[in-house]
Design a protein around this motif. Structure first.
Motif, PDB file in Angstrom:
ATOM      1  N   MET A 178       0.832  -1.204   0.000  1.00 47.81           N
ATOM      2  CA  MET A 178       0.000   0.000   0.000  1.00 47.81           C
ATOM      3  C   MET A 178       0.865   1.253   0.000  1.00 47.81           C
ATOM      4  SD  MET A 178      -3.290  -0.624   2.498  1.00 47.81           S
ATOM      5  CE  MET A 178      -2.304  -0.988   3.956  1.00 47.81           C
ATOM      6  N   GLU A 179       0.360   2.296  -0.651  1.00 52.66           N
ATOM      7  CA  GLU A 179       1.059   3.570  -0.639  1.00 52.66           C
ATOM      8  C   GLU A 179       0.780   4.308   0.666  1.00 52.66           C
ATOM      9  OE1 GLU A 179       0.273   5.889  -4.106  1.00 52.66           O
ATOM     10  OE2 GLU A 179       0.583   4.205  -5.483  1.00 52.66           O
ATOM     11  N   LEU A 180       1.627   5.341   0.931  1.00 52.79           N
ATOM     12  CA  LEU A 180       1.507   6.076   2.187  1.00 52.79           C
ATOM     13  C   LEU A 180       0.131   6.705   2.342  1.00 52.79           C
ATOM     14  CD1 LEU A 180       2.761   7.178   4.766  1.00 52.79           C
ATOM     15  CD2 LEU A 180       3.666   9.105   3.424  1.00 52.79           C
ATOM     16  N   ILE A 181      -0.432   7.246   1.260  1.00 49.20           N
ATOM     17  CA  ILE A 181      -1.739   7.885   1.345  1.00 49.20           C
ATOM     18  C   ILE A 181      -2.816   6.889   1.749  1.00 49.20           C
ATOM     19  CG2 ILE A 181      -2.190   7.536  -1.133  1.00 49.20           C
ATOM     20  CD1 ILE A 181      -3.369  10.482   1.095  1.00 49.20           C
ATOM     21  N   ASP A 182      -2.710   5.642   1.254  1.00 42.79           N
ATOM     22  CA  ASP A 182      -3.677   4.607   1.627  1.00 42.79           C
ATOM     23  C   ASP A 182      -3.575   4.283   3.113  1.00 42.79           C
ATOM     24  OD1 ASP A 182      -4.550   4.356  -1.037  1.00 42.79           O
ATOM     25  OD2 ASP A 182      -2.915   2.966  -1.487  1.00 42.79           O
ATOM     26  N   ILE A 183      -2.346   4.184   3.598  1.00 46.20           N
ATOM     27  CA  ILE A 183      -2.123   3.882   5.022  1.00 46.20           C
ATOM     28  C   ILE A 183      -2.684   4.996   5.897  1.00 46.20           C
ATOM     29  CG2 ILE A 183      -0.362   3.559   6.800  1.00 46.20           C
ATOM     30  CD1 ILE A 183       1.375   2.209   4.625  1.00 46.20           C
ATOM     31  N   LEU A 184      -2.437   6.254   5.498  1.00 49.51           N
ATOM     32  CA  LEU A 184      -2.924   7.393   6.282  1.00 49.51           C
ATOM     33  C   LEU A 184      -4.448   7.430   6.325  1.00 49.51           C
ATOM     34  CD1 LEU A 184      -0.449  10.212   5.158  1.00 49.51           C
ATOM     35  CD2 LEU A 184      -0.531   9.030   7.371  1.00 49.51           C
ATOM     36  N   ILE A 185      -5.083   7.135   5.188  1.00 48.98           N
ATOM     37  CA  ILE A 185      -6.550   7.097   5.144  1.00 48.98           C
ATOM     38  C   ILE A 185      -7.084   6.041   6.106  1.00 48.98           C
ATOM     39  CG2 ILE A 185      -8.547   6.477   3.714  1.00 48.98           C
ATOM     40  CD1 ILE A 185      -7.090   7.774   1.338  1.00 48.98           C
ATOM     41  N   LEU A 186      -6.490   4.848   6.060  1.00 50.76           N
ATOM     42  CA  LEU A 186      -6.973   3.741   6.888  1.00 50.76           C
ATOM     43  C   LEU A 186      -6.730   3.992   8.373  1.00 50.76           C
ATOM     44  CD1 LEU A 186      -5.850   0.735   4.656  1.00 50.76           C
ATOM     45  CD2 LEU A 186      -8.191   1.544   5.041  1.00 50.76           C
ATOM     46  N   VAL A 187      -5.577   4.550   8.724  1.00 47.84           N
ATOM     47  CA  VAL A 187      -5.287   4.852  10.132  1.00 47.84           C
ATOM     48  C   VAL A 187      -6.243   5.924  10.650  1.00 47.84           C
ATOM     49  CG1 VAL A 187      -3.592   5.830  11.723  1.00 47.84           C
ATOM     50  CG2 VAL A 187      -2.874   4.123  10.049  1.00 47.84           C
ATOM     51  N   THR A 188      -6.477   6.952   9.853  1.00 45.54           N
ATOM     52  CA  THR A 188      -7.414   8.015  10.246  1.00 45.54           C
ATOM     53  C   THR A 188      -8.817   7.459  10.426  1.00 45.54           C
ATOM     54  OG1 THR A 188      -6.111   9.669   9.052  1.00 45.54           O
ATOM     55  CG2 THR A 188      -8.385  10.249   9.609  1.00 45.54           C
ATOM     56  N   CYS A 189      -9.236   6.633   9.474  1.00 48.26           N
ATOM     57  CA  CYS A 189     -10.561   6.011   9.575  1.00 48.26           C
ATOM     58  C   CYS A 189     -10.647   5.100  10.789  1.00 48.26           C
ATOM     59  CB  CYS A 189     -10.868   5.220   8.311  1.00 48.26           C
ATOM     60  SG  CYS A 189     -11.137   6.251   6.868  1.00 48.26           S
ATOM     61  N   GLY A 190      -9.561   4.421  11.087  1.00 45.84           N
ATOM     62  CA  GLY A 190      -9.531   3.559  12.260  1.00 45.84           C
ATOM     63  C   GLY A 190      -9.735   4.353  13.544  1.00 45.84           C
ATOM     64  N   ALA A 191      -9.099   5.522  13.620  1.00 46.20           N
ATOM     65  CA  ALA A 191      -9.248   6.368  14.801  1.00 46.20           C
ATOM     66  C   ALA A 191     -10.695   6.843  14.946  1.00 46.20           C
ATOM     67  CB  ALA A 191      -8.301   7.563  14.705  1.00 46.20           C
ATOM     68  N   VAL A 192     -11.292   7.271  13.830  1.00 46.16           N
ATOM     69  CA  VAL A 192     -12.678   7.744  13.861  1.00 46.16           C
ATOM     70  C   VAL A 192     -13.636   6.599  14.186  1.00 46.16           C
ATOM     71  CG1 VAL A 192     -14.543   8.737  12.484  1.00 46.16           C
ATOM     72  CG2 VAL A 192     -12.220   9.648  12.281  1.00 46.16           C
ATOM     73  N   SER A 193     -13.427   5.452  13.562  1.00 46.79           N
ATOM     74  CA  SER A 193     -14.326   4.318  13.802  1.00 46.79           C
ATOM     75  C   SER A 193     -14.240   3.841  15.239  1.00 46.79           C
ATOM     76  CB  SER A 193     -14.012   3.163  12.847  1.00 46.79           C
ATOM     77  OG  SER A 193     -12.804   2.526  13.182  1.00 46.79           O
ATOM     78  N   GLY A 194     -13.063   3.950  15.849  1.00 40.28           N
ATOM     79  CA  GLY A 194     -12.921   3.580  17.247  1.00 40.28           C
ATOM     80  C   GLY A 194     -13.754   4.471  18.152  1.00 40.28           C
ATOM     81  N   VAL A 195     -13.717   5.783  17.889  1.00 37.98           N
ATOM     82  CA  VAL A 195     -14.535   6.719  18.663  1.00 37.98           C
ATOM     83  C   VAL A 195     -16.017   6.391  18.511  1.00 37.98           C
ATOM     84  CG1 VAL A 195     -15.277   9.123  18.875  1.00 37.98           C
ATOM     85  CG2 VAL A 195     -12.845   8.592  18.579  1.00 37.98           C
ATOM     86  N   LEU A 196     -16.454   6.173  17.266  1.00 37.46           N
ATOM     87  CA  LEU A 196     -17.863   5.877  17.012  1.00 37.46           C
ATOM     88  C   LEU A 196     -18.276   4.529  17.597  1.00 37.46           C
ATOM     89  CD1 LEU A 196     -18.116   7.166  13.340  1.00 37.46           C
ATOM     90  CD2 LEU A 196     -19.036   8.253  15.390  1.00 37.46           C
ATOM     91  N   ALA A 197     -17.356   3.564  17.571  1.00 38.04           N
ATOM     92  CA  ALA A 197     -17.658   2.256  18.160  1.00 38.04           C
ATOM     93  C   ALA A 197     -17.903   2.388  19.654  1.00 38.04           C
ATOM     94  CB  ALA A 197     -16.512   1.279  17.888  1.00 38.04           C
ATOM     95  N   GLY A 198     -17.055   3.156  20.329  1.00 31.95           N
ATOM     96  CA  GLY A 198     -17.223   3.355  21.758  1.00 31.95           C
ATOM     97  C   GLY A 198     -18.435   4.191  22.099  1.00 31.95           C
ATOM     98  N   MET A 199     -18.728   5.181  21.269  1.00 32.06           N
ATOM     99  CA  MET A 199     -19.807   6.117  21.561  1.00 32.06           C
ATOM    100  C   MET A 199     -21.174   5.552  21.200  1.00 32.06           C
ATOM    101  SD  MET A 199     -20.133  10.133  20.488  1.00 32.06           S
ATOM    102  CE  MET A 199     -20.141   9.863  18.713  1.00 32.06           C
ATOM    103  N   LEU A 200     -21.278   4.860  20.055  1.00 35.42           N
ATOM    104  CA  LEU A 200     -22.573   4.437  19.536  1.00 35.42           C
ATOM    105  C   LEU A 200     -22.767   2.930  19.510  1.00 35.42           C
ATOM    106  CD1 LEU A 200     -22.702   6.912  16.509  1.00 35.42           C
ATOM    107  CD2 LEU A 200     -23.711   7.222  18.767  1.00 35.42           C
ATOM    108  N   GLY A 201     -21.738   2.165  19.855  1.00 33.54           N
ATOM    109  CA  GLY A 201     -21.872   0.712  19.873  1.00 33.54           C
ATOM    110  C   GLY A 201     -21.918   0.079  18.500  1.00 33.54           C
ATOM    111  N   ILE A 202     -21.456   0.801  17.448  1.00 34.62           N
ATOM    112  CA  ILE A 202     -21.639   0.330  16.079  1.00 34.62           C
ATOM    113  C   ILE A 202     -20.534  -0.595  15.588  1.00 34.62           C
ATOM    114  CG2 ILE A 202     -23.009   2.312  15.391  1.00 34.62           C
ATOM    115  CD1 ILE A 202     -20.507   3.524  14.176  1.00 34.62           C
ATOM    116  N   GLY A 203     -19.490  -0.814  16.399  1.00 33.59           N
ATOM    117  CA  GLY A 203     -18.410  -1.693  15.952  1.00 33.59           C
ATOM    118  C   GLY A 203     -17.438  -1.005  15.020  1.00 33.59           C
TER     119      GLY A 203
END
Length: 272
Positions: A1-26
């Motif tokens: 994967m290119e650096l931009i792909d990694i950055l997108i996925l890491v950023t999304c991972g951080a956001v999804s973690g917040v939403l998982a904890g806040m809303l129970g959505i996984g």
């Protein structure tokens, strides 16, 4: 994967973690559109790109849900009796959905199916419809049947099940905070069953890229989980401080925008 792909996925991972904890959505459902973008950039086979995004998103829930469960359990907001009652049906439905049904759906129909269900869920959460005061949760058979439905549906959509279980629990007069916390508890058995089903159902599938375990793209899982396991407890803390009506509306608005993206993916798959 290119650096931009990694950055997108890491950023999304951080956001999804917040939403998982806040809303129970996984978090898996939130990740699907962004993984489609990344997988398109890597020129994966278009006939399986949505399947890979959904399966990979579900695999991340194995890790994110555990972090969210730990945070909610410390504050006693998970109804473990309800989680245990729903789990057998969820496992049965998840295994069948992941191994038998998932691969049978073409990309266009899978995207459309995904979008329609989250539109329904977003409307239910946003309008804040009050349940009848006397309504209660069903008995063991009813919970097993509902759990089987949730497991099969979640495996088709790559979701932790909260988009169905949260409205259902609130409809049965479970308080929103307990419903969303308990949905985190249900995310793990859903993810285990569906992930096993994905791997079994897509083993040696033609067109899979290097680094895949069936439909699950392991490098993407690693990037997302590296961030999400640390941000899920933050989301759980935020949930406890929010008004329940606002919490439901955040959930509803987020799902609405997600549905719009998936409708567009369905349109492209059908050549419209």
């Amino acid at each position: 994967m290119e650096l931009i792909d990694i950055l997108i996925l890491v950023t999304c991972g951080a956001v999804s973690g917040v939403l998982a904890g806040m809303l129970g959505i996984g978090g898996g459902m939130i990740l699907v559109p962004f993984m489609i973008i990344v997988f398109n950039h890597q020129q994966f086979d278009q006939s399986i790109i949505v399947h890979m995004a959904i399966a990979t998103g579900m695999a991340t829930i194995l890790f994110t849900s555990l972090s969210a469960i730990r945070a909610h359990h410390k504050h006693g907001t998970i109804d473990w009796k309800l989680v245990i009652a729903l789990t057998p049906g969820i496992i049965a439905g998840g295994l069948i959905g992941g191994s038998e049904l998932f691969d049978a759906f073409p990309t266009g129909w899978l995207s459309l199916f995904f979008a329609l269900f989250i539109v329904y869920s977003s409307i239910q959460m946003f309008i804040n419809k009050k349940p009848k005061p006397g309504r209660q949760l069903p008995g063991k058979l009813g919970l097993f049947s509902f759990g089987s439905f949730v497991g099969a549906l979640s495996s088709l959509l790559g979701a932790g099940g909260a988009f169905v279980t949260v409205p259902f629990m609130i409809w049965c007069n479970v308080t929103p905070h307990v419903a969303m916390a308990s949905a985190s508890g249900l995310g793990f058995p859903i993810a285990v069953a569906a992930t096993i089903g994905y791997v079994v159902g897509s083993w040696n599938h033609p067109g899979l890229p290097s680094g895949s375990l069936g439909y699950i793209y392991l490098p993407a899982v690693a990037c997302i989980v590296a961030a999400s396991i640390f941000t899920a407890p933050l989301g759980a803390k935020m949930a406890r401080s929010m008004n329940t009506v606002n919490l439901k509306r955040v959930f509803g608005v987020m799902l609405f925008f997600l549905a719009a993206f998936m409708f567009n993916e369905s349109r492209k798959a059908f050549g419209m």
